[in-house]
Design an enzyme around this catalytic site. Structure first.
Site, mmCIF file in Angstrom:
data_model
loop_
_atom_site.group_PDB
_atom_site.id
_atom_site.type_symbol
_atom_site.label_atom_id
_atom_site.label_comp_id
_atom_site.label_asym_id
_atom_site.label_seq_id
_atom_site.Cartn_x
_atom_site.Cartn_y
_atom_site.Cartn_z
ATOM 1 N N ASP A 151 -11.098 -11.658 30.226
ATOM 2 C CA ASP A 151 -9.869 -12.340 29.827
ATOM 3 C C ASP A 151 -8.820 -11.313 29.442
ATOM 4 O OD1 ASP A 151 -9.673 -12.497 26.458
ATOM 5 O OD2 ASP A 151 -11.653 -12.078 27.279
ATOM 6 N N SER A 152 -7.561 -11.599 29.777
ATOM 7 C CA SER A 152 -6.424 -10.773 29.395
ATOM 8 C C SER A 152 -6.626 -9.334 29.871
ATOM 9 C CB SER A 152 -6.208 -10.877 27.890
ATOM 10 O OG SER A 152 -4.975 -10.318 27.508
ATOM 11 N N ALA A 153 -6.663 -8.358 28.948
ATOM 12 C CA ALA A 153 -6.908 -6.972 29.339
ATOM 13 C C ALA A 153 -8.228 -6.847 30.094
ATOM 14 C CB ALA A 153 -6.921 -6.076 28.106
#
Length: 302
Positions: A151-153
């Protein structure tokens, strides 16, 4: 472009989740010291953390020299790497412990969560190198084609690792949750959602500078998968975008490039949700539905 009207886009339960998050992790947290950011982030994650489901064997051990936490359900045949979010600055094995445990329990997959090095102490490519090493070691240890997820980074890291491993490892798929993949910040969602709750355009720029210790590279797919010039030979991709997020266009841009190169890729929009909604999956009906859709897509990838 006109800014988005979040009072219309975001429903009551999601606003309650946003306010509860901000109670622990203030919107101006990037103004704190790095130590301060990690302290409030860890407290916030602990406040939302759910008990692990029963029936999992959980073990901490190094994979390729990288600290990892391995969640194994009975009879697991499929293995998935998971790379946590946190802007490359915060987060670790504990911040996403319940997310990984629930994914393992619901899918029956072995989940290997990598505790990659964080910046600014370890600038790029340290996190990428760790994720690559952990993935190679996991593939060697457990065999079979892996699924890469994050998720995300962590979604950015999963995509970059997949690009780097083409022709070396067989990968079964990629699952990316509100990833930042290096899209054009001058247009699209980066502008219409520049002041979104939970993550702003200024936040994304801050994290990128911290990650690289200054000006980011302009053409480095190990940092941003969208900066690659070759999108062929990748495993099937499922990418999820939160509607109220500066990064919302990146999954769609990326999926289009993979499809144009002859690959399989699907991008899905989670209406009315914000960056970081995973922690709201037990309190926000929209988030629960989105998490269930992630689990269904994971099972389909396998």
């Amino acid at each position: 472009m006109a800014p988005s009207d979040y009072q219309k886009l975001i429903d009551g339960p999601t606003w309650a989740f946003i306010r509860e998050t901000e109670r622990w992790y203030p919107p101006d947290a990037v103004g704190l010291t790095i130590e301060g950011q990690r302290e409030v982030y860890d407290r916030m994650c602990a406040a939302f953390r759910q008990p692990r489901p029963e029936g999992l064997t959980v073990e901490d051990r190094a994979m390729g020299g990288v600290p990892c936490r391995i969640y194994t359900p009975n009879g697991a045949r499929q293995t998935m790497m998971y790379f946590h979010g946190g802007g490359f600055v915060v987060g670790g094995l504990d911040s996403h412990d319940d997310v990984c445990a629930e994914m393992a329990f619901a899918t029956g997959f072995r989940v290997v969560s990598a505790d990659y090095r964080l910046c600014p102490e370890h600038v790029h490519p340290a996190a990428f190198d760790d994720c690559l090493a952990a993935t190679r070691a996991t593939a060697a240890d457990y065999g079979g084609a892996l699924i890469l997820a994050g998720d995300s980074a962590g979604g950015a890291l999963a995509a970059s690792v997949a690009h780097a491993l083409r022709g070396e490892l067989a990968l079964k798929g990629m699952l990316l949750i509100y990833p930042g993949l290096g899209g054009d910040r001058t247009t699209g969602s980066y502008q219409t959602h520049a002041e979104a709750p939970m993550l702003t355009l200024a936040d994304t720029e801050y994290y990128e500078k911290i990650r690289h210790g200054g000006t980011p590279p302009s053409a480095d797919p190990t940092a941003s998968a969208l900066r690659d010039t070759d999108f062929s030979g990748l495993p099937p991709v499922v990418a999820f975008a939160a509607e109220c997020d500066p990064l919302a266009d990146d999954p769609f841009t990326y999926a289009a490039k993979v499809r144009a190169a002859g690959g399989e890729a699907e991008a899905l929009l989670d209406d009315g949700l914000v960056h970081g909604w995973l922690r709201g999956r037990h309190s926000v009906p929209r988030a629960r539905a989105a998490f269930d859709r992630i689990l269904a897509r994971l099972k389909a990838l396998a």
